[in-house]
Design a protein around this motif. Structure first.
Motif, PDB file in Angstrom:
ATOM      1  N   SER A 124       0.837  -1.201   0.000  1.00  0.00           N
ATOM      2  CA  SER A 124       0.000   0.000   0.000  1.00  0.00           C
ATOM      3  C   SER A 124       0.868   1.246   0.000  1.00  0.00           C
ATOM      4  CB  SER A 124      -0.935   0.019   1.216  1.00  0.00           C
ATOM      5  OG  SER A 124      -0.190   0.111   2.419  1.00  0.00           O
TER       6      SER A 124
ATOM      7  N   ASP B 299       0.200   7.403   3.771  1.00  0.00           N
ATOM      8  CA  ASP B 299       0.439   8.817   4.044  1.00  0.00           C
ATOM      9  C   ASP B 299       1.410   8.959   5.211  1.00  0.00           C
ATOM     10  OD1 ASP B 299      -1.001   8.325   6.391  1.00  0.00           O
ATOM     11  OD2 ASP B 299      -2.863   9.182   5.597  1.00  0.00           O
TER      12      ASP B 299
ATOM     13  N   HIS C   7      -3.623   4.585   1.240  1.00  0.00           N
ATOM     14  CA  HIS C   7      -4.574   5.241   0.345  1.00  0.00           C
ATOM     15  C   HIS C   7      -4.588   4.604  -1.038  1.00  0.00           C
ATOM     16  CE1 HIS C   7      -1.194   7.440  -1.519  1.00  0.00           C
ATOM     17  NE2 HIS C   7      -0.764   7.654  -0.291  1.00  0.00           N
ATOM     18  N   ALA C   8      -3.783   3.574  -1.263  1.00  0.00           N
ATOM     19  CA  ALA C   8      -3.826   2.778  -2.492  1.00  0.00           C
ATOM     20  C   ALA C   8      -3.337   1.376  -2.139  1.00  0.00           C
ATOM     21  CB  ALA C   8      -2.959   3.402  -3.579  1.00  0.00           C
ATOM     22  N   LEU C   9      -3.935   0.378  -2.760  1.00  0.00           N
ATOM     23  CA  LEU C   9      -3.691  -1.009  -2.351  1.00  0.00           C
ATOM     24  C   LEU C   9      -3.376  -1.890  -3.545  1.00  0.00           C
ATOM     25  CD1 LEU C   9      -3.965  -2.776   0.327  1.00  0.00           C
ATOM     26  CD2 LEU C   9      -6.234  -3.396  -0.539  1.00  0.00           C
TER      27      LEU C   9
ATOM     28  N   ARG D  49      -5.971  -4.851   6.526  1.00  0.00           N
ATOM     29  CA  ARG D  49      -6.376  -4.782   5.123  1.00  0.00           C
ATOM     30  C   ARG D  49      -6.406  -6.173   4.500  1.00  0.00           C
ATOM     31  NH1 ARG D  49      -6.757  -0.289   6.848  1.00  0.00           N
ATOM     32  NH2 ARG D  49      -8.716  -1.337   7.362  1.00  0.00           N
TER      33      ARG D  49
ATOM     34  N   CYS E 133      -8.909  -5.132  -5.192  1.00  0.00           N
ATOM     35  CA  CYS E 133      -8.128  -3.898  -5.159  1.00  0.00           C
ATOM     36  C   CYS E 133      -8.830  -2.780  -5.926  1.00  0.00           C
ATOM     37  CB  CYS E 133      -6.727  -4.129  -5.729  1.00  0.00           C
ATOM     38  SG  CYS E 133      -5.660  -5.120  -4.663  1.00  0.00           S
TER      39      CYS E 133
ATOM     40  N   TRP F  23     -11.460  -1.543  -3.587  1.00  0.00           N
ATOM     41  CA  TRP F  23     -10.900  -0.828  -2.442  1.00  0.00           C
ATOM     42  C   TRP F  23     -10.359   0.532  -2.860  1.00  0.00           C
ATOM     43  CZ3 TRP F  23      -6.926   1.668  -0.198  1.00  0.00           C
ATOM     44  CH2 TRP F  23      -6.907   1.745   1.198  1.00  0.00           C
ATOM     45  N   ASN F  24      -9.611   0.562  -3.957  1.00  0.00           N
ATOM     46  CA  ASN F  24      -9.011   1.820  -4.410  1.00  0.00           C
ATOM     47  C   ASN F  24     -10.060   2.817  -4.870  1.00  0.00           C
ATOM     48  OD1 ASN F  24      -6.346   0.976  -3.911  1.00  0.00           O
ATOM     49  ND2 ASN F  24      -6.219  -0.052  -5.884  1.00  0.00           N
TER      50      ASN F  24
ATOM     51  N   ALA G 281     -11.437   4.294  -1.766  1.00  0.00           N
ATOM     52  CA  ALA G 281     -10.462   5.195  -1.145  1.00  0.00           C
ATOM     53  C   ALA G 281     -10.409   6.537  -1.866  1.00  0.00           C
ATOM     54  CB  ALA G 281      -9.085   4.541  -1.139  1.00  0.00           C
ATOM     55  N   ARG G 282     -10.629   6.524  -3.180  1.00  0.00           N
ATOM     56  CA  ARG G 282     -10.644   7.771  -3.959  1.00  0.00           C
ATOM     57  C   ARG G 282     -11.955   8.524  -3.811  1.00  0.00           C
ATOM     58  NH1 ARG G 282      -8.726   4.277  -8.025  1.00  0.00           N
ATOM     59  NH2 ARG G 282     -10.777   4.350  -9.036  1.00  0.00           N
TER      60      ARG G 282
END
Length: 213
Positions: free
Chosen positions: A95, A98, A104-106, A158, A186, A189-190, A193-194
């Motif tokens: 991932s 931050d 914030h990305a997987l 996660r 993914c 999930w992504n 997250a966005r």
């Protein structure tokens, strides 16, 4: 949809069901749209190929944390963190995080056996660069987490979330199609997250990807 004898209406329904929060497997899709299981499976294979094409091209950037995890059948209740059992699927989870360590990305990818120490779940020293190359851009700042650093990170949580989704939706997981399911997870999930709109994101995905035959 290329060269398909299945109606556009059923393809649209399949896309809508796959794009739903719960997702869909072939047994469910066959019942929902009234087709044979083999037809439902073929539809989902093509749709997931579109997802895989996009997800495989997206590599993590910035500060990237990763860890080696594994999926195992329920009867392997004595599974250890080192010894490799034949039915275990070894997965690299990574991932972009931050400054506070929050992802914030997987990315989730199966690890090739040749990258592992023989008979174990551990990456061989010479296999680490190739493993990171499958999830992150070359200039990313990478860290392979083990021990206390891994336990204190968000990666175990996660991965458990991904594992529960896989088992709930697909029950038993074999190696042959596992990577396509990991790509789908993914993507979901992504997108969340966005803060993306699911219907728009899925429509953009399916209607810009070349035909899969």
């Amino acid at each position: 949809m290329h060269r398909s004898r299945t109606s556009l209406e059923k393809w649209a329904s399949a896309m809508d069901l796959l794009a739903s929060e719960a997702g869909v497997n072939a047994v469910e899709l066959a019942a929902f749209i009234g087709v044979a299981h083999s037809t439902a499976w073929a539809i989902l294979r093509k749709l997931r190929a579109a997802i895989a094409e996009i997800e495989a091209s997206k590599l993590l950037r910035g500060f990237v944390q990763a860890a080696v995890c594994w999926l195992a059948p329920g009867y392997l209740f004595l599974s250890t963190s080192h010894k490799r059992y034949r039915k275990e699927r070894i997965v690299l989870i990574g991932s972009s995080v931050d400054d506070g360590g929050l992802p914030h990305a997987l990315k989730l990818t199966l690890i090739d056996d040749e990258l592992l120490e023989p008979g174990t779940k551990e990456l061989a020293r010479e296999g680490i660069p190739a493993a990171f190359g499958s999830i992150a851009v070359p200039f990313a700042d990478t860290a392979l987490l083990i021990g206390k650093r891994l336990v204190q990170s968000a990666l175990p949580t996660r991965f458990k979330e991904a594992e529960r989704w896989l088992l709930r939706k697909f029950h038993g997981i074999g190696t042959k199609y596992l990577q396509s399911y990991l790509h789908e997870y993914c993507f979901r999930w992504n997108m969340a997250a966005r803060g993306g709109c699911p219907r728009i994101e899925w429509a953009r995905l399916f209607f810009r990807t070349p035909a899969v035959v």
